[in-house]
Enzyme design. Sequence first.
Site, PDB file in Angstrom:
ATOM      1  N   LYS A 128    -105.259 -44.527 -39.563  1.00 39.36           N
ATOM      2  CA  LYS A 128    -105.474 -45.301 -40.137  1.00 39.36           C
ATOM      3  C   LYS A 128    -107.015 -45.403 -39.307  1.00 39.36           C
ATOM      4  O   LYS A 128    -108.183 -45.821 -39.824  1.00 39.36           O
ATOM      5  CB  LYS A 128    -105.014 -46.502 -40.472  1.00 39.36           C
ATOM      6  CG  LYS A 128    -103.689 -46.745 -41.300  1.00 39.36           C
ATOM      7  CD  LYS A 128    -102.872 -47.536 -41.022  1.00 39.36           C
ATOM      8  CE  LYS A 128    -101.313 -47.813 -42.011  1.00 39.36           C
ATOM      9  NZ  LYS A 128    -100.340 -48.168 -41.596  1.00 39.36           N
ATOM     10  N   GLN A 155     -98.963 -54.098 -38.779  1.00 42.18           N
ATOM     11  CA  GLN A 155     -97.876 -52.749 -38.749  1.00 42.18           C
ATOM     12  C   GLN A 155     -96.507 -53.256 -38.235  1.00 42.18           C
ATOM     13  O   GLN A 155     -96.097 -53.941 -37.297  1.00 42.18           O
ATOM     14  CB  GLN A 155     -98.232 -51.832 -37.353  1.00 42.18           C
ATOM     15  CG  GLN A 155     -98.107 -50.522 -37.472  1.00 42.18           C
ATOM     16  CD  GLN A 155     -98.278 -49.530 -38.797  1.00 42.18           C
ATOM     17  OE1 GLN A 155     -98.943 -49.769 -39.219  1.00 42.18           O
ATOM     18  NE2 GLN A 155     -97.033 -48.885 -39.774  1.00 42.18           N
ATOM     19  N   ASP A 188    -102.586 -54.354 -46.870  1.00 45.96           N
ATOM     20  CA  ASP A 188    -101.789 -53.773 -47.209  1.00 45.96           C
ATOM     21  C   ASP A 188    -100.623 -53.960 -48.715  1.00 45.96           C
ATOM     22  O   ASP A 188    -100.095 -53.607 -49.278  1.00 45.96           O
ATOM     23  CB  ASP A 188    -100.187 -54.019 -45.537  1.00 45.96           C
ATOM     24  CG  ASP A 188    -100.515 -52.481 -45.537  1.00 45.96           C
ATOM     25  OD1 ASP A 188    -100.930 -52.163 -45.129  1.00 45.96           O
ATOM     26  OD2 ASP A 188    -100.644 -52.777 -44.588  1.00 45.96           O
TER      27      ASP A 188
END
Length: 300
Positions: free
Chosen positions: A52, A96, A119
């Site tokens: 990412k 994460q 997200d």
Amino acid sequence: MILLDGKHIAATIRQEIREQVEQLRAAGCRVPKLVIVIVGHNPASETYVANKMKACAEVGIEAEKRAFEASVTEAELLAEVARLNSDPSVDGFIVQLPLPEHIAETAILSAIDYRKDVDGLTPANVGRTVQGLPSIVSATPRGIRELLARYHIATEGKHVVVIGRSNIVGKPIAMLLMQRPYLSLPSMSAASLGNATVTVCHSKTQDLASICRTADIIIVAAGSPKLLTADMVREGATVIDVGINRVDDPASPKGYRLVGDVDFEQVAPKTAYITPVPGGVGPMTIVSLLQNTLQAYSND
Ligand code: NAD
């Protein structure tokens, strides 16, 4: 049969983002900034985070990693979330997953300001998506929708069968495709996305094969190799394979290869469109995070 080339489309989108970021820079504006919070040293998570960060660097989005030891407390992580929520230089951030067991994922996700939730996993963003309000959509469903749009595959009036009901893929893609399309979303090129009749199947569904045979579009996100076989697919259907599974392959240098949830060799000849694995949905997922970051920046 046409292959839905996620790798190629993702490269096109990356170039579009790179140009937009460059325009911002040229205009003297600050560039979008993403922060990635990682807890502990899970090797898979560390690889995802590195990918990412690299994807951000490639398009000029500023990315910062904030790493915490696995011993961090829930309160400390909540304090970090609060700090990022109120930092005006941060457009979006992600935590994460998975988190260590002593930290409640829901507590952390719920604390993220939905406007910075790139997200798209906070209850607020999911709720807004359900209600058809502008929201940040989680990466994989956004990528699937974008792939359909870029190949002008209309979903209006079509029967879409989704296999899998996870919070990150199955539920949100079902919700998006059954919505009335809302055109305020950036980078959508087809007005006829949404308005589908959606059936969601899962591990307790009876006679999955019969249901799939009535589908115009099948989206499989189950994590089960060769779950979708040729007898389950009608001629001319579109198949989107989200699955990523490792199967042993002594002929490969790594000793394994990645396959999806579809028996590709048998199914592909029957389809109008199909995604390969790898190179289909996967690359679209990563680029969607970049699109979400740009969206969060623009929403300021
Ligand atoms: P999950 O692993 O949380 O759940 C799997 C779902 O599939 C469940 O809802 C279950 O009910 C259903 N299911 C399992 N076996 C089934 C069967 N035999 N018949 C019908 N339904 C069945 O789901 P997930 O997190 O969405 O992941 C699914 C797959 O997609 C995994 O292989 C994952 O690695 C992959 N994935 C890929 C991407 C990508 O970017 N390509 C992103 C996310 C997930």
